[in-house]
Design an enzyme around this catalytic site. Structure first.
Site, short mmCIF file in Angstrom:
data_model
loop_
_atom_site.label_atom_id
_atom_site.label_comp_id
_atom_site.label_asym_id
_atom_site.label_seq_id
_atom_site.Cartn_x
_atom_site.Cartn_y
_atom_site.Cartn_z
N ARG A 212 -23.58 -8.88 17.04
CA ARG A 212 -22.34 -8.31 17.60
C ARG A 212 -22.65 -7.64 18.94
NH1 ARG A 212 -18.86 -6.82 12.69
NH2 ARG A 212 -19.17 -8.77 11.53
N GLN A 226 -26.15 -10.07 6.90
CA GLN A 226 -25.06 -10.06 5.93
C GLN A 226 -25.41 -10.98 4.77
OE1 GLN A 226 -21.49 -11.36 8.00
NE2 GLN A 226 -20.91 -9.25 8.43
N ALA A 323 -13.93 -14.83 -1.80
CA ALA A 323 -15.03 -14.75 -0.83
C ALA A 323 -15.34 -13.29 -0.62
CB ALA A 323 -14.62 -15.40 0.48
N1 DAH Z 1 -16.90 -11.64 7.68
C1 DAH Z 1 -16.47 -10.28 7.50
C2 DAH Z 1 -17.13 -9.40 8.56
O1 DAH Z 1 -18.11 -9.74 9.03
C3 DAH Z 1 -16.80 -9.77 6.12
C4 DAH Z 1 -15.96 -10.46 5.09
C5 DAH Z 1 -14.77 -9.91 4.71
C6 DAH Z 1 -16.39 -11.63 4.53
C7 DAH Z 1 -13.97 -10.52 3.76
C8 DAH Z 1 -15.61 -12.28 3.58
C9 DAH Z 1 -14.39 -11.70 3.20
O2 DAH Z 1 -15.97 -13.41 3.02
O3 DAH Z 1 -13.63 -12.31 2.26
O4 DAH Z 1 -16.60 -8.38 8.85
#
Ligand code: DAH
Length: 355
Positions: A212, A226, A323
């Site tokens: 980021r 992550q 997810a």
């Molecule tokens: N991709 C999101 C982030 O980086 C995190 C996330 C939120 C992933 C909700 C997911 C979801 O799969 O359903 O902030």
């Protein structure tokens, strides 16, 4: 003074030097034979002026030669003793061994492995995806079109793409004409990549590095990790999610922690949720870690948006699934009570060696 005296002295010096066992003994012998004040050779030299000219001519050089010889014998013996000591040391089996410095795993690696193991034990597969990603997978296919305000949630490192690449995609009439490259801002694009290649039912987790374009502080880094999760089938529900994720945290923190789901927003899920776990330090009573709320926010989640299924090539109403995405550092910080995310990347061994 007789010639024999000199010869005798030479004998005596040779014998005692050869049998000396320590540097200290050798030093004592040096003083005894050629010491400047009272050395035996020195004393004889001091008697030279009393001799006849003729005697002086033979005795003088003989004494000099003796003095040199004693010096040489001493030097040689000192060296012998040192060599012997070295040799003895080389085979001294009682000497303490040299410790071999072995490396060890970084705390983030440890936590990532634990998370993988917990999910594998719950029948999830572990998959990975690329760190350099396209705008299509990172955003568009996840229901985050260009100019959508939600893109502001992910400050992005864009890669400079050559004009040639864009021209080629235009010529081939590709659907994502301006499919620019970037460093993935989350692991969610791997959802699309996986669904393009597989049919439900399945359940996967995706650990990986993300980037980021942000200012760093105690809870933000420009690169971090992550773990994404995705479970899809004909009848996967939010209740399934609640069970799986509750079980996950119990196993990870090795205690019976409660979880809480709050409504939230992410473009690729509907409904979207934030997941909290009961503060592992105070057990929900309120402390400095949970800022007196008793809860710790640990992940985003939700039910997969129909647009996401469509982008992956599924019929929008054929399947349903959940997810989620969690920050690895955040989990490690909670688990080990670490106050600042930047410590993970400081390279400071005093920090790393504690785990
Ligand atoms: N991709 C999101 C982030 O980086 C995190 C996330 C939120 C992933 C909700 C997911 C979801 O799969 O359903 O902030």
């Amino acid at each position: 003074m007789q010639k024999q005296d000199i010869a005798h002295l030479a004998q005596e010096a040779k014998k005692s030097i050869q049998s000396a066992k320590t540097a200290a003994e050798l030093e004592a012998l040096r003083v005894r034979f050629i010491g400047r004040k009272d050395g035996e050779v020195t004393k004889l030299m001091k008697q030279l002026p009393a001799l006849s000219v003729e005697d002086r001519r033979t005795v003088g050089p003989a004494l000099n030669a003796l003095k040199n010889e004693v010096e040489q014998l001493l030097t040689a013996r000192v060296k012998d003793l040192a060599d012997e000591a070295d040799r003895r040391q080389a085979i001294d089996v009682t000497m303490p061994g040299k410790k071999v410095a072995t490396g060890h795993l970084h705390p983030l690696t440890l936590v990532e492995r634990e998370i993988r193991d917990v999910f594998k034990a719950m029948n999830f597969s572990v998959v990975e995806g690329p760190e350099v990603e396209s705008e299509h997978y990172n955003f568009d296919a996840l229901n985050i079109p260009a100019n959508h305000p939600a893109r502001d949630m992910w400050d992005t490192f864009w890669l400079a793409t050559s004009d040639k690449r864009q021209a080629t995609s235009k010529k081939n009439n590709m659907s994502h004409v301006a499919d620019r490259l970037l460093l993935r801002t989350h692991t969610s694009p791997v959802q699309i990549r996986y669904m393009e290649q597989h049919q439900p039912p399945f359940q996967i987790v995706v650990p990986g590095r993300v980037f980021r374009y942000e200012a760093t502080d105690a809870s933000h880094e420009i690169n971090f990790y992550q773990v994404e999760g995705l479970m899809v089938g004909k009848d996967v529900t939010l209740a399934n999610f609640k069970f799986v994720i509750g079980e996950f945290f119990k196993r990870l923190f090795k205690k019976d922690v409660s979880i809480r789901l709050r409504p939230s927003y992410f473009p690729f899920v509907e409904p979207g949720l934030d997941v909290d776990v009961e503060c592992v330090k105070c057990g929900g009573k309120g402390c400095n870690i949970c800022k007196d709320s008793g809860w710790l926010e640990v992940m985003g989640a939700g039910m997969v948006h129909p647009h996401v299924f469509e982008a992956a090539g599924y019929g929008p109403h054929e399947y349903q699934g959940f997810a989620f995405g969690l920050g690895l550092e955040r989990i490690a910080m909670i688990k080990y009570n670490i106050p600042d995310i930047r410590l993970f990347y400081s390279g400071d061994l005093r920090f790393i060696k504690q785990f």
